[in-house]
Design an enzyme around this catalytic site. Structure first.
Site, PDB file in Angstrom:
ATOM      1  N   ASP A 281       0.785  -1.225   0.000  1.00  0.00           N
ATOM      2  CA  ASP A 281       0.000   0.000   0.000  1.00  0.00           C
ATOM      3  C   ASP A 281       0.824   1.284   0.000  1.00  0.00           C
ATOM      4  O   ASP A 281       0.345   2.327   0.432  1.00  0.00           O
ATOM      5  CB  ASP A 281      -0.914   0.002   1.226  1.00  0.00           C
ATOM      6  CG  ASP A 281      -0.150  -0.264   2.526  1.00  0.00           C
ATOM      7  OD1 ASP A 281       1.086  -0.073   2.550  1.00  0.00           O
ATOM      8  OD2 ASP A 281      -0.782  -0.669   3.508  1.00  0.00           O
TER       9      ASP A 281
ATOM     10  N   GLU B 292      -0.521  -9.084  -1.111  1.00  0.00           N
ATOM     11  CA  GLU B 292      -1.243  -8.500   0.006  1.00  0.00           C
ATOM     12  C   GLU B 292      -2.416  -7.652  -0.487  1.00  0.00           C
ATOM     13  O   GLU B 292      -2.712  -6.574   0.021  1.00  0.00           O
ATOM     14  CB  GLU B 292      -0.316  -7.663   0.906  1.00  0.00           C
ATOM     15  CG  GLU B 292      -0.837  -7.531   2.341  1.00  0.00           C
ATOM     16  CD  GLU B 292       0.086  -6.716   3.229  1.00  0.00           C
ATOM     17  OE1 GLU B 292       0.801  -7.319   4.045  1.00  0.00           O
ATOM     18  OE2 GLU B 292       0.100  -5.478   3.103  1.00  0.00           O
TER      19      GLU B 292
ATOM     20  N   GLU C 206      -2.365   4.800   3.032  1.00  0.00           N
ATOM     21  CA  GLU C 206      -2.258   3.402   2.606  1.00  0.00           C
ATOM     22  C   GLU C 206      -3.595   2.795   2.182  1.00  0.00           C
ATOM     23  O   GLU C 206      -3.645   1.982   1.246  1.00  0.00           O
ATOM     24  CB  GLU C 206      -1.626   2.567   3.721  1.00  0.00           C
ATOM     25  CG  GLU C 206      -0.135   2.804   3.929  1.00  0.00           C
ATOM     26  CD  GLU C 206       0.173   4.015   4.779  1.00  0.00           C
ATOM     27  OE1 GLU C 206       1.372   4.303   4.984  1.00  0.00           O
ATOM     28  OE2 GLU C 206      -0.767   4.693   5.237  1.00  0.00           O
TER      29      GLU C 206
ATOM     30  N   HIS D 137       4.793   5.109  14.549  1.00  0.00           N
ATOM     31  CA  HIS D 137       5.334   5.914  13.467  1.00  0.00           C
ATOM     32  C   HIS D 137       4.289   6.473  12.505  1.00  0.00           C
ATOM     33  O   HIS D 137       4.593   7.320  11.684  1.00  0.00           O
ATOM     34  CB  HIS D 137       6.297   5.060  12.636  1.00  0.00           C
ATOM     35  CG  HIS D 137       5.612   3.997  11.826  1.00  0.00           C
ATOM     36  ND1 HIS D 137       5.188   2.815  12.376  1.00  0.00           N
ATOM     37  CD2 HIS D 137       5.241   3.961  10.526  1.00  0.00           C
ATOM     38  CE1 HIS D 137       4.614   2.078  11.449  1.00  0.00           C
ATOM     39  NE2 HIS D 137       4.623   2.752  10.325  1.00  0.00           N
TER      40      HIS D 137
ATOM     41  N   ARG E 295       1.727   8.213  10.053  1.00  0.00           N
ATOM     42  CA  ARG E 295       1.542   9.634   9.738  1.00  0.00           C
ATOM     43  C   ARG E 295       0.321  10.214  10.428  1.00  0.00           C
ATOM     44  O   ARG E 295       0.356  11.315  10.965  1.00  0.00           O
ATOM     45  CB  ARG E 295       1.401   9.816   8.214  1.00  0.00           C
ATOM     46  CG  ARG E 295       2.675   9.639   7.419  1.00  0.00           C
ATOM     47  CD  ARG E 295       2.426   9.934   5.949  1.00  0.00           C
ATOM     48  NE  ARG E 295       3.636   9.785   5.151  1.00  0.00           N
ATOM     49  CZ  ARG E 295       4.005   8.630   4.597  1.00  0.00           C
ATOM     50  NH1 ARG E 295       3.253   7.550   4.767  1.00  0.00           N
ATOM     51  NH2 ARG E 295       5.113   8.553   3.890  1.00  0.00           N
TER      52      ARG E 295
ATOM     53  N   HIS F 173      11.478   5.527  15.234  1.00  0.00           N
ATOM     54  CA  HIS F 173      11.427   5.780  13.796  1.00  0.00           C
ATOM     55  C   HIS F 173      12.289   6.988  13.439  1.00  0.00           C
ATOM     56  O   HIS F 173      12.494   7.896  14.253  1.00  0.00           O
ATOM     57  CB  HIS F 173       9.971   6.023  13.387  1.00  0.00           C
ATOM     58  CG  HIS F 173       9.726   5.950  11.914  1.00  0.00           C
ATOM     59  ND1 HIS F 173       9.867   7.026  11.061  1.00  0.00           N
ATOM     60  CD2 HIS F 173       9.323   4.913  11.128  1.00  0.00           C
ATOM     61  CE1 HIS F 173       9.565   6.666   9.832  1.00  0.00           C
ATOM     62  NE2 HIS F 173       9.234   5.388   9.844  1.00  0.00           N
TER      63      HIS F 173
END
Length: 402
Positions: free
Chosen positions: A97, A119, A133, A210, A212, A243
């Protein structure tokens, strides 16, 4: 021989495509494999590729400081278009993604080259979580010819969106393949601080954060909850590979540093992270992939998100969807530490995500497509599912590993 182009750009893609690349490269009589890296990630991507002894054939090296999603996408599309025009692959494989996945699939479509999406079909049904994603994965599926769905749930998502069953193959998760390969009882960590930890003396919680959409206030609440948990439980040690995002690092060091039982370390390689999860009491994370990896070792995972595109983990019971607010995260983490029955309720009897054979299934579907073999492989779910426990867990919980 057919030329197979495998396009990756981020650490998660390399993690989940590593075993598939190895499987494809092992069939030298069938496939000429070209690994193309966009460089959406750099250090973390190559870290994983080193784990799997993979050398890229081409690297676009698009990564720059403070890169935007639009920059990544336009640079990847432009660069991949040139490469595909020159290399003329017979088949393109992308994963998941990311902006790289979307760009690679779109370029394949524009060149009328068959695209396989590893996936496929995962859905949260919320276009802003995970962001971006959720939409990337939908866009990849639209232009994909071979939908490699990890589970029956993914198949149902695709069928509801109008995809025909003949183009969907239930493979299991390649993440399970990778985790099984990476786990070693006697693993030696590359970071000395981890080798110095007595995992029998502390209840270790591995943490990652991590995403966004969580940066800012949500992440601040997560970290406050974790610090409270550690303060309240003297035998708990939290290990957090931080991260590389400057925003994430600022939140982490502002709120979690200067605590003798919160260990902030640099990002660890894939093999270290898998074995760290295996030795942990449980995991707390906002990651997608860790939901699958934790299931391999029968470890509960507290998911710091409002949604998940992997509902199998919640249905089976190994993942608890805690949200992004401080109090619920604190409460469920505390309950896992103090309530043995609740802890046991978040362990599983079989792995809903895979049996360690996903990469071979995908390889064989592609081989069947080109006429190298006569029959399609048996889909995941038709045979008994596999779960791998750490030996310590087998002894302590008296669970038989069939």
């Amino acid at each position: 021989m057919k030329k197979i182009m495998i396009i990756i750009g981020t650490r998660p893609e390399a993690t989940k495509m590593g075993t598939l690349i190895q499987e494809m490269k092992s069939c030298t009589e069938w496939f000429d494999v070209k690994v193309v890296v966009t460089g959406q990630h750099k250090e973390q991507l190559y870290q994983v590729m080193d784990n799997f002894d993979i050398e890229p054939d081409i690297d676009l090296e698009i990564m720059k400081e403070n890169q935007s999603l639009a920059y990544i996408t336009t640079r990847a599309i432009s660069g991949l278009d040139d490469i595909v025009s020159e290399e003329k692959p017979d088949f393109i494989l992308v994963h998941g993604d990311t902006q790289t996945s979307f760009s690679g699939a779109l370029v394949g479509f524009l060149h009328q080259i068959p695209v396989g999406h590893v996936e496929a079909g995962l859905r949260s049904h919320n276009k802003y979580s995970p962001w971006p994603e959720e939409i990337n994965r939908k866009l990849v599926d639209v232009v994909t010819d071979y939908l490699f769905a990890p589970t029956e749930n993914s198949v149902e998502n695709l069928k509801q969106e109008g995809y025909v069953r003949e183009n969907i193959y239930i493979t299991g998760q390649t993440a399970i393949d990778a985790a099984i390969i990476a786990y070693k009882k006697d693993h030696i960590f590359k970071i000395d601080k981890l080798n110095a930890i007595d995992f029998s003396a502390k209840r270790v919680i591995t943490m990652t954060a991590h995403r966004r959409e969580n940066r800012g206030k949500p992440m601040e609440q997560m970290f406050r909850a974790i610090r409270r948990v550690v303060d309240d439980h003297p035998d708990v040690l939290v290990i957090y590979p931080v991260h590389l995002s400057p925003i994430v690092r600022k939140h982490a060091y502002d709120l979690l540093s200067n605590h003798d039982r919160i260990l902030l370390i640099e990002p660890v390689d894939f093999f270290d992270l898998i074995n760290l999860q295996a030795r942990s009491h449980f995991i707390i994370s906002d990651s997608g992939g860790l939901q699958e990896e934790a299931s391999v070792f029968n470890k509960p995972l507290v998911l710091m998100r409002d949604t998940t595109e992997r509902p199998e983990a919640i249905e089976k019971g190994t993942v608890y969807l805690a949200g992004i607010d401080e109090e619920p995260i604190y409460e469920v983490t505390t309950k896992l530490l103090n309530d043995p029955e609740f802890y046991e309720s978040l362990t599983i009897e079989s792995n809903p995500f895979g049996d360690g054979k996903a990469s071979k299934r995908i390889r064989d579907v592609i081989a069947y497509h080109f006429g190298f073999i006569e029959n399609l492989p048996e889909e995941f779910g038709s045979s008994e599912k596999l779960i791998i426990f750490c030996e310590e867990d087998i002894q302590s919980r008296k669970i038989k590993n069939d």
